[in-house]
Design an enzyme around this catalytic site. Structure first.
Site, mmCIF file in Angstrom:
data_model
loop_
_atom_site.group_PDB
_atom_site.id
_atom_site.type_symbol
_atom_site.label_atom_id
_atom_site.label_comp_id
_atom_site.label_asym_id
_atom_site.label_seq_id
_atom_site.Cartn_x
_atom_site.Cartn_y
_atom_site.Cartn_z
ATOM 1 N N SER A 8 31.929 -23.089 72.919
ATOM 2 C CA SER A 8 31.086 -21.987 72.451
ATOM 3 C C SER A 8 31.094 -20.790 73.397
ATOM 4 O O SER A 8 30.783 -19.682 72.988
ATOM 5 C CB SER A 8 29.654 -22.465 72.247
ATOM 6 O OG SER A 8 29.102 -22.887 73.472
ATOM 7 N N ASP A 9 31.448 -21.009 74.652
ATOM 8 C CA ASP A 9 31.476 -19.929 75.642
ATOM 9 C C ASP A 9 32.756 -20.041 76.461
ATOM 10 O O ASP A 9 33.079 -21.117 76.949
ATOM 11 C CB ASP A 9 30.274 -20.012 76.586
ATOM 12 C CG ASP A 9 28.950 -19.896 75.858
ATOM 13 O OD1 ASP A 9 28.847 -19.022 74.984
ATOM 14 O OD2 ASP A 9 28.037 -20.681 76.158
#
Length: 42
Positions: A8-9
């Site tokens: 996600s990051d």
């Protein structure tokens, strides 16, 4: 053994998902994982 990962990051590009995007993509990943697990049980 099978692994399914969702990122996600990004530490490299500094890109990240919003909370809504994270929820949506993780829900999709979980559904896919459950479908795959069911197929492997057959």
């Amino acid at each position: 053994a099978l692994t399914l990962l969702t990122v996600s990051d990004s530490l490299i590009t500094k890109e990240s998902l919003s909370s809504l995007e994270r929820q949506t993509t993780f829900n999709t990943m979980v559904k896919l994982a459950l479908e795959m697990a069911c197929e492997l049980q057959k």
